[in-house]
Design an enzyme around this catalytic site. Structure first.
Site, PDB file in Angstrom:
ATOM      1  N   MET A  28     -17.759   7.869  41.468  1.00 23.14           N
ATOM      2  CA  MET A  28     -17.575   7.774  42.908  1.00 23.14           C
ATOM      3  C   MET A  28     -16.113   7.760  43.317  1.00 23.14           C
ATOM      4  O   MET A  28     -15.797   8.103  44.446  1.00 23.14           O
ATOM      5  CB  MET A  28     -18.239   6.492  43.433  1.00 23.14           C
ATOM      6  CG  MET A  28     -19.750   6.545  43.494  1.00 23.14           C
ATOM      7  SD  MET A  28     -20.347   7.702  44.736  1.00 23.14           S
ATOM      8  CE  MET A  28     -19.812   6.890  46.238  1.00 23.14           C
ATOM      9  N   VAL A  31      -9.289   5.005  40.461  1.00 20.26           N
ATOM     10  CA  VAL A  31      -8.603   3.756  40.789  1.00 20.26           C
ATOM     11  C   VAL A  31      -7.173   3.818  40.277  1.00 20.26           C
ATOM     12  O   VAL A  31      -6.928   4.224  39.140  1.00 20.26           O
ATOM     13  CB  VAL A  31      -9.339   2.537  40.194  1.00 20.26           C
ATOM     14  CG1 VAL A  31      -8.665   1.241  40.632  1.00 20.26           C
ATOM     15  CG2 VAL A  31     -10.801   2.533  40.632  1.00 20.26           C
ATOM     16  N   TYR A  96      -5.869  -6.718  42.407  1.00 17.07           N
ATOM     17  CA  TYR A  96      -5.694  -6.120  41.092  1.00 17.07           C
ATOM     18  C   TYR A  96      -6.047  -7.158  40.036  1.00 17.07           C
ATOM     19  O   TYR A  96      -5.430  -8.218  39.941  1.00 17.07           O
ATOM     20  CB  TYR A  96      -4.249  -5.642  40.914  1.00 17.07           C
ATOM     21  CG  TYR A  96      -3.927  -5.159  39.516  1.00 17.07           C
ATOM     22  CD1 TYR A  96      -4.751  -4.250  38.859  1.00 17.07           C
ATOM     23  CD2 TYR A  96      -2.777  -5.599  38.864  1.00 17.07           C
ATOM     24  CE1 TYR A  96      -4.457  -3.810  37.585  1.00 17.07           C
ATOM     25  CE2 TYR A  96      -2.462  -5.151  37.592  1.00 17.07           C
ATOM     26  CZ  TYR A  96      -3.311  -4.256  36.955  1.00 17.07           C
ATOM     27  OH  TYR A  96      -3.022  -3.820  35.684  1.00 17.07           O
ATOM     28  N   ASP A 138     -26.353  -5.035  40.715  1.00 15.65           N
ATOM     29  CA  ASP A 138     -25.883  -4.267  39.554  1.00 15.65           C
ATOM     30  C   ASP A 138     -24.978  -5.139  38.694  1.00 15.65           C
ATOM     31  O   ASP A 138     -23.869  -4.736  38.335  1.00 15.65           O
ATOM     32  CB  ASP A 138     -25.155  -3.004  40.001  1.00 15.65           C
ATOM     33  CG  ASP A 138     -24.995  -1.991  38.861  1.00 15.65           C
ATOM     34  OD1 ASP A 138     -25.829  -2.007  37.930  1.00 15.65           O
ATOM     35  OD2 ASP A 138     -24.042  -1.197  38.895  1.00 15.65           O
ATOM     36  N   PRO A 141     -21.876  -5.841  32.321  1.00 14.77           N
ATOM     37  CA  PRO A 141     -20.552  -6.103  31.735  1.00 14.77           C
ATOM     38  C   PRO A 141     -19.421  -5.287  32.351  1.00 14.77           C
ATOM     39  O   PRO A 141     -18.307  -5.780  32.485  1.00 14.77           O
ATOM     40  CB  PRO A 141     -20.754  -5.761  30.254  1.00 14.77           C
ATOM     41  CG  PRO A 141     -22.196  -6.048  30.009  1.00 14.77           C
ATOM     42  CD  PRO A 141     -22.895  -5.610  31.266  1.00 14.77           C
ATOM     43  N   ASN A 143     -18.967  -4.552  35.317  1.00 15.55           N
ATOM     44  CA  ASN A 143     -18.613  -5.073  36.637  1.00 15.55           C
ATOM     45  C   ASN A 143     -18.065  -6.494  36.582  1.00 15.55           C
ATOM     46  O   ASN A 143     -17.910  -7.130  37.631  1.00 15.55           O
ATOM     47  CB  ASN A 143     -19.831  -5.030  37.569  1.00 15.55           C
ATOM     48  CG  ASN A 143     -20.066  -3.648  38.131  1.00 15.55           C
ATOM     49  OD1 ASN A 143     -19.162  -2.818  38.145  1.00 15.55           O
ATOM     50  ND2 ASN A 143     -21.277  -3.380  38.579  1.00 15.55           N
TER      51      ASN A 143
END
Length: 480
Positions: A28, A31, A96, A138, A141, A143
């Site tokens: 999607m 980063v 971050y 969802d 790991p 996330n």
């Protein structure tokens, strides 16, 4: 000053941000580590994938991800600072988190103390989100990120859903999540609440303790079915004393799970207080105990990870057993239309995010795909195909209507009959569904076999192999 970076073949300019370096790519978004110039602070700048920026449904999901997450300010949840668009570029600036992902830590190995610290951190974040009325949907790991002090932070509320929202999320095919960690009710595409996240956390806890997901199979359809039908997995002897936590979190019915993340932390504290095995993991010198749960490992014992990870990894059953699986299959293969409370799509795997589509130019999000030229239609179709095939679940291949790989390839062929790239894409999609259907038929799961074969016919209506597969499955289902 504007941030400028070459993303594939596209120059991206975002006023107010200076991009320092890329952090990672997902299906999607990409980063980047960036400097927010007005506040002189480092942020993770998430930029939507170019091919998806042309689709208003995806841009709506992307923007709503930030709005949802911005409402959730908690030490164990990623903080969103800014979200918006500049021209055709959509971006999100967030805290971050430099310490890597739980996926990386699992791959390196975790002690029981570290595992319990992490799962309690996740439980705290979930408890707060659930109190605010949001289900993550969802938990996995990829996330879970880590601050420099070792605190675990839950990222990517991109598919989060308001608990009281009225939507089509209970319809067949609308279930989303990652198969290795999804709750039984999520696999059945039923209404979910915070206890579904706790189940996913339990599946993740099992993997943290054993190194493997709780249920394993050669395809995601069977994994989804196993979450519904198979007993709660048992831990090996060395961690068997923690089995009550797995039994509690992974109970098949939500009513038998902890009612909240806070309640689960209470279960952890009770088990540590009553189990002789806990004596070996008592707090080490200098370890700090957090309010609301145990802190066993201490900040100095955390596993270090060399490479920072992306902010988030942007990623599926009714009656008889066959009907149950048929709906699960539909949930994997179909992706629901944009829901007012659902934003980004999750990764379909637990390890690697699917990659961005091939190099593309960003068309204006307001340009209907019917008006795009063949080159842009092919780029969009290839992007949808890549997400579907590499993700192994078929999402974006045939759904949503008119905005999927099959539909876009067919538009190309309407404009240019015989276009080799479009024809080849349709063949790949047909073969993907044929393999899935044959695997289901081989396991005598005839209803889902037919469902998947019919998806293949959307790509190739003349496929005699698929038609024969459907005929054979119907005959065997009827006992002929």
């Amino acid at each position: 000053m504007s941030a400028t970076v070459l993303l594939k073949s596209v120059d991206i300019h975002i006023p107010g941000y200076k991009i320092l370096r890329p952090l990672g790519e997902g299906g999607m978004a990409s980063v980047f580590l960036a400097m927010q110039e007005s506040l002189d602070r480092e942020v993770a700048l998430k930029v939507m994938a170019p091919a998806l920026a042309a689709n208003s449904e995806f841009t709506d999901r992307f923007l709503k991800e930030g709005r949802i997450t911005a409402k959730l300010s908690h030490p164990n949840l990623v903080t969103v600072f800014d979200i918006g668009s500049h021209g055709s570029v959509y971006y999100l600036a967030a805290e971050y988190i430099p310490g890597g992902t739980l996926r990386e830590k699992i791959n390196l190995g975790l002690s029981i103390a570290e595992t319990l610290d992490i799962v309690c951190d996740v439980a705290r974040g979930l408890h707060f989100a659930h109190q605010k009325g949001f289900v993550h949907r969802d938990v996995k790991p990829g996330n879970i990120l880590f601050k420099l002090d070792g605190t675990a932070v839950l990222a990517d509320f991109g598919i989060a859903k308001a608990m009281d929202a009225k939507s089509g999320a209970t319809m067949a095919g609308a279930s989303i999540g990652t198969p290795d960690y999804m709750s039984p009710e999520q696999a059945r595409a039923e209404t979910v609440d915070g206890r579904s996240d706790l189940y996913s956390m339990g599946a993740m806890l099992y993997e943290m303790l054993t190194g493997e997901p709780p249920y394993q199979a050669s395809d995601p359809f069977t994994v989804a079915l196993m979450h519904v039908t198979q007993p709660v997995p048992q831990l090996p002897a060395e961690s068997a004393w923690l089995q009550p936590l797995i039994d509690s979190l992974m109970a098949k019915t939500p009513e038998n799970r902890p009612e909240s993340g806070e309640a689960f932390i209470g279960e952890v504290e009770g088990l540590l207080a009553s189990s002789p095995e806990a004596a070996g993991i008592q707090q080490r010198p200098g370890a700090k105990k957090k309010a609301g749960g145990p802190r066993l490992s201490g900040s100095t014992t955390r596993v270090s990870v060399a490479t920072p990870s992306p902010l988030a990894s942007p990623m599926v059953i009714g009656g008889g057993l066959a009907a149950v699986l048929a709906i699960a299959v539909a949930g994997y293969v179909l992706w629901p239309k944009a829901d007012p409370t659902i934003t980004t799509a999750p990764d379909p795997t637990s390890v690697d995010p699917s990659q961005l589509p091939p190099e593309v130019l960003i068309p204006s999000p307001t340009v209907p795909t019917d008006e795009l030229d063949v080159g842009l239609l092919l780029e969009q179709a290839d992007g949808f195909k890549q997400r579907g095939l590499e993700g192994r679940d078929g999402r974006y291949l045939t759904f949503p209507d008119d905005e999927n790989a099959v539909a876009l390839y067919k538009r190309v062929l309407d404009k240019e009959p015989g276009n080799e790239r479009a024809s080849s894409g349709l063949v790949e999609i047909r073969d993907f569904f044929e393999r899935g259907a044959r695997g289901l038929c081989d396991r005598q799961l005839y209803d889902p076999c037919i469902t998947i074969a019919e998806k293949g016919l959307l790509a190739d209506p003349d496929s005699q192999a698929l038609k024969q597969l459907i005929e054979d499955a119907n005959n065997k289902r009827l006992g002929n």
